[in-house]
Design a protein around this motif. Structure first.
Motif, PDB file in Angstrom:
ATOM      1  N   GLY A 182       0.839  -1.194   0.000  1.00  0.00           N
ATOM      2  CA  GLY A 182       0.000   0.000   0.000  1.00  0.00           C
ATOM      3  C   GLY A 182       0.868   1.236   0.000  1.00  0.00           C
ATOM      4  N   SER A 183       0.439   2.252  -0.714  1.00  0.00           N
ATOM      5  CA  SER A 183       1.208   3.490  -0.750  1.00  0.00           C
ATOM      6  C   SER A 183       0.262   4.664  -0.970  1.00  0.00           C
ATOM      7  N   ALA A 184       0.659   5.798  -0.468  1.00  0.00           N
ATOM      8  CA  ALA A 184      -0.103   7.038  -0.643  1.00  0.00           C
ATOM      9  C   ALA A 184       0.882   8.179  -0.817  1.00  0.00           C
ATOM     10  N   SER A 185       0.653   9.000  -1.836  1.00  0.00           N
ATOM     11  CA  SER A 185       1.579  10.107  -2.072  1.00  0.00           C
ATOM     12  C   SER A 185       0.809  11.302  -2.649  1.00  0.00           C
ATOM     13  N   ARG A 186       1.339  12.487  -2.443  1.00  0.00           N
ATOM     14  CA  ARG A 186       0.805  13.716  -3.044  1.00  0.00           C
ATOM     15  C   ARG A 186       1.967  14.377  -3.764  1.00  0.00           C
ATOM     16  N   THR A 187       1.788  14.649  -5.058  1.00  0.00           N
ATOM     17  CA  THR A 187       2.894  15.080  -5.905  1.00  0.00           C
ATOM     18  C   THR A 187       2.525  16.387  -6.614  1.00  0.00           C
ATOM     19  N   ARG A 188       3.458  17.308  -6.646  1.00  0.00           N
ATOM     20  CA  ARG A 188       3.310  18.535  -7.447  1.00  0.00           C
ATOM     21  C   ARG A 188       4.374  18.510  -8.530  1.00  0.00           C
ATOM     22  N   GLU A 189       3.944  18.625  -9.784  1.00  0.00           N
ATOM     23  CA  GLU A 189       4.857  18.614 -10.914  1.00  0.00           C
ATOM     24  C   GLU A 189       5.087  20.049 -11.409  1.00  0.00           C
ATOM     25  N   ALA A 190       6.259  20.278 -11.961  1.00  0.00           N
ATOM     26  CA  ALA A 190       6.624  21.612 -12.445  1.00  0.00           C
ATOM     27  C   ALA A 190       5.830  21.981 -13.706  1.00  0.00           C
ATOM     28  N   GLN A 191       5.629  23.282 -13.889  1.00  0.00           N
ATOM     29  CA  GLN A 191       4.874  23.737 -15.057  1.00  0.00           C
ATOM     30  C   GLN A 191       5.639  23.460 -16.348  1.00  0.00           C
ATOM     31  N   ASN A 192       6.940  23.684 -16.315  1.00  0.00           N
ATOM     32  CA  ASN A 192       7.756  23.476 -17.501  1.00  0.00           C
ATOM     33  C   ASN A 192       8.445  22.101 -17.499  1.00  0.00           C
ATOM     34  N   ARG A 193       7.770  21.136 -16.992  1.00  0.00           N
ATOM     35  CA  ARG A 193       8.350  19.786 -16.963  1.00  0.00           C
ATOM     36  C   ARG A 193       8.420  19.218 -18.381  1.00  0.00           C
ATOM     37  N   PRO A 194       9.305  18.296 -18.637  1.00  0.00           N
ATOM     38  CA  PRO A 194       9.381  17.677 -19.969  1.00  0.00           C
ATOM     39  C   PRO A 194       8.109  16.904 -20.282  1.00  0.00           C
ATOM     40  N   ASN A 195       7.751  16.903 -21.551  1.00  0.00           N
ATOM     41  CA  ASN A 195       6.613  16.144 -22.050  1.00  0.00           C
ATOM     42  C   ASN A 195       5.286  16.598 -21.423  1.00  0.00           C
ATOM     43  N   SER A 196       5.221  17.845 -20.965  1.00  0.00           N
ATOM     44  CA  SER A 196       3.976  18.356 -20.399  1.00  0.00           C
ATOM     45  C   SER A 196       2.984  18.630 -21.520  1.00  0.00           C
ATOM     46  N   THR A 197       1.755  18.205 -21.352  1.00  0.00           N
ATOM     47  CA  THR A 197       0.711  18.411 -22.368  1.00  0.00           C
ATOM     48  C   THR A 197      -0.202  19.578 -22.024  1.00  0.00           C
ATOM     49  N   THR A 198      -0.232  19.992 -20.758  1.00  0.00           N
ATOM     50  CA  THR A 198      -1.138  21.081 -20.340  1.00  0.00           C
ATOM     51  C   THR A 198      -0.416  22.402 -20.221  1.00  0.00           C
ATOM     52  N   GLY A 199       0.876  22.393 -20.043  1.00  0.00           N
ATOM     53  CA  GLY A 199       1.628  23.636 -19.889  1.00  0.00           C
ATOM     54  C   GLY A 199       1.403  24.311 -18.571  1.00  0.00           C
ATOM     55  N   SER A 200       0.874  23.578 -17.593  1.00  0.00           N
ATOM     56  CA  SER A 200       0.628  24.155 -16.263  1.00  0.00           C
ATOM     57  C   SER A 200       1.088  23.172 -15.196  1.00  0.00           C
ATOM     58  N   ALA A 201       1.281  23.754 -14.010  1.00  0.00           N
ATOM     59  CA  ALA A 201       1.698  22.891 -12.903  1.00  0.00           C
ATOM     60  C   ALA A 201       0.552  21.970 -12.509  1.00  0.00           C
ATOM     61  N   ALA A 202       0.910  20.786 -12.069  1.00  0.00           N
ATOM     62  CA  ALA A 202      -0.107  19.788 -11.680  1.00  0.00           C
ATOM     63  C   ALA A 202       0.198  19.266 -10.286  1.00  0.00           C
ATOM     64  N   THR A 203      -0.843  19.195  -9.483  1.00  0.00           N
ATOM     65  CA  THR A 203      -0.737  18.598  -8.141  1.00  0.00           C
ATOM     66  C   THR A 203      -1.804  17.518  -8.027  1.00  0.00           C
ATOM     67  N   TYR A 204      -1.398  16.323  -7.593  1.00  0.00           N
ATOM     68  CA  TYR A 204      -2.362  15.218  -7.557  1.00  0.00           C
ATOM     69  C   TYR A 204      -1.984  14.232  -6.449  1.00  0.00           C
ATOM     70  N   ASN A 205      -2.992  13.453  -6.061  1.00  0.00           N
ATOM     71  CA  ASN A 205      -2.789  12.349  -5.109  1.00  0.00           C
ATOM     72  C   ASN A 205      -2.642  11.037  -5.876  1.00  0.00           C
ATOM     73  N   ASP A 206      -1.938  10.105  -5.290  1.00  0.00           N
ATOM     74  CA  ASP A 206      -1.798   8.772  -5.891  1.00  0.00           C
ATOM     75  C   ASP A 206      -1.920   7.745  -4.771  1.00  0.00           C
ATOM     76  N   LEU A 207      -3.038   7.017  -4.748  1.00  0.00           N
ATOM     77  CA  LEU A 207      -3.291   5.980  -3.753  1.00  0.00           C
ATOM     78  C   LEU A 207      -3.239   4.619  -4.442  1.00  0.00           C
TER      79      LEU A 207
END
Length: 514
Positions: free
Chosen positions: A110-135
């Motif tokens: 079992g794992s739980a994480s909350r991640t914020r990705e950079a806006q200018n990250r490689p291979n970004s399709t939205t061009g914006s920063a993303a923050t999400y949970n992963d359970l």
């Protein structure tokens, strides 16, 4: 998700079948055939009309209630026996551990994480920063297909080792029981000697009184008084010296009984109950071939030979591909409320094979090492068998020689008693000096002590013979209450036409694919 579970079940079942029906690489086991003489050199008796003696209570042949009590207490409290029982438990656990590799390994994670990705990250399709949970809540599966028999050979080796420790438990129990009986009869022989010396001291005190009265009456010299006193003091010293030996034997029995020497004592008794005639019971030696089935130490080393043989197969499988299955099934979601939704199910299944190409001769060295260990265990088996025959022959010879020695010593005691009586009568008549009496009493005491010692040696030799015969001579070894049952032997094939060992039938030189 239900469909994926069915697939997983079928895959695991098929893998288990593949393991159980796969090839077995490595040597088959053939029980070694040791040299067996047709008969004991010292004769022995297949059946001397002795009472039936089971492996569990062989000491009852001596008909000694106190010995029965000591043996029973030693079986229940001896620390060496408890150590052997623990070794059996450890080996049984090792067998269960080896057998567990026949089944897949399933783990829940079992794992739980909350991640914020950079806006200018490689291979970004939205061009914006993303923050999400992963359970994630996955179940992992890993399984090695026993295609060549590595696991099954490991189970064979572990099972044989368990059987060896069970035989070792019987051997340790037999050794403890024999040591109790030997120390007990050694102690009783010491008591008999002490009783003899005490009686002799009383007779010599009378001799001192006699020489003193004669000296006062002017019929003898002071030298004769001193000679009588010297002999009396020497005899008292000999009696006191026996107390050291008796104390040590009593302390040794205390340890065998699992008790502190300070809290243990055995009352003095020159003759054991039921042994007033001083004769040991008759023990049938049986036939030499029967010794292989009786002796637990022979069974123990034979099982170690089987274990070493199986380890050769384990070593040989290291040169073949290792086939593994891995899988994962579970759930993954960004929020707890939808974690167990079937749309969020995840699953994966994979297979891999790994074949060694070059390892610097490691595999061959492992096979050579296992083969050398097999030869060592085989040599130990042959040595144990030869030693067993030696021990039986030693005790048969000892009992035969001691029987003749006992008769000769009895004749010597009778002659010495007559010589002492003659010397005392001639001394009282003034025909000889007291020195003749001293010689006669010294010779009588020496022969009486020898006769007592031989009686004790015959009892001890009988105990050692029973131990050499495996602790019993009728029926099969009985499992004692509270002791682990012996695991049935597997894959033991007789090979009457094959010699015990030669370079041509070294298991490392032969392969099998079953």
């Amino acid at each position: 998700m239900w469909h994926s579970k069915m697939v997983w079940t079928r895959v695991a079942f098929a893998a288990a079948l593949a393991s159980l029906s796969g090839c077995m690489v490595g040597p088959k086991y053939y029980q070694p055939i040791p040299p067996v003489p047709a008969a004991f050199k010292e004769g022995g008796t297949p059946d001397a009309g002795a009472p039936e003696i089971a492996y569990s209570d062989w000491w009852r042949v001596f008909k000694n209630p106190e010995l029965n009590r000591l043996e029973t207490e030693a079986d229940a409290a001896n620390q060496d026996i408890r150590l052997a029982v623990a070794r059996v438990d450890q080996a049984q656990a090792g067998t269960k551990y080896a057998r567990s590799f026949l089944f897949p390994s399933i783990d829940l994670g079992g794992s739980a994480s909350r991640t914020r990705e950079a806006q200018n990250r490689p291979n970004s399709t939205t061009g914006s920063a993303a923050t999400y949970n992963d359970l994630q809540l996955p179940i992992f599966l890993s399984y090695e297909i026993d295609a060549w028999g590595r696991v099954r050979h490991s189970i064979e080796s572990a099972t044989a080792t368990t059987q060896a420790t069970a035989a070792d438990l019987r051997f340790v129990r037999l050794a403890v029981e024999a040591n109790v009986a030997m120390d007990y009869y050694g102690l009783r022989e010491t008591d008999a000697e002490r009783q003899l010396l005490d009686s002799t001291v009383g007779e010599m005190q009378k001799a001192v009184d006699l020489t003193t009265n004669r000296f006062r009456g002017g019929l003898s010299s002071e030298l004769e008084v001193k000679q009588a006193q010297t002999l009396l003091s020497q005899t008292r010293s000999q009696a006191q010296a026996l107390d050291v030996q008796r104390a040590q034997l009593e302390h040794a029995i205390a340890v065998l009984e699992g008790k502190a020497a300070s809290d243990f004592s055995i009352p003095r008794s020159p003759l054991p109950d039921g042994q007033h005639d001083g004769l040991p019971p008759a023990i049938p030696s049986g036939l030499p071939a029967e010794l292989l089935a009786r002796r637990p130490d022979i069974a123990e080393v034979e099982r170690y030979v089987a274990a070493a043989n199986a380890q050769i197969g384990v070593a040989k499988t290291a040169a073949l591909p290792h086939i593994s299955l891995t899988g994962l099934a579970g759930f993954e979601s960004t929020n707890p409320s939808g974690l167990f939704s079937w749309q969020n199910g995840i699953a994966s299944l994979g297979a891999s094979a790994l074949t060694p190409l070059f390892n610097g001769g490691r595999v061959r060295a492992g096979v050579d090492q296992a083969s050398a260990a097999y030869r060592q265990s085989l040599a130990q088996y042959q040595k144990t068998v030869l030693t067993a025959y030696q021990e039986v022959e030693d005790q048969l010879a000892a009992l035969r020689i001691l029987s003749g020695e006992a008769q000769s010593t009895a004749d010597a005691v009778s002659a010495a008693q007559q010589a002492e009586a003659i010397a005392l009568n001639r001394y009282r008549s003034g025909l000889v000096s007291y020195l003749d009496v001293v010689y006669a009493q010294t010779a009588l005491l020496a022969n009486q002590r020898t006769a007592t010692q031989i009686a004790g040696q015959r009892m001890v030799a009988t105990v050692v013979l029973i131990k050499a015969l495996g602790g019993g001579w009728l029926g099969v070894p009985a499992t004692k209450p509270g002791s682990p049952a012996e695991t049935p032997r597997t894959d033991r094939r007789s090979m009457a036409s094959t010699p015990p060992y030669s370079a041509s039938n070294d298991p490392s030189n032969t392969d099998r694919i079953d």
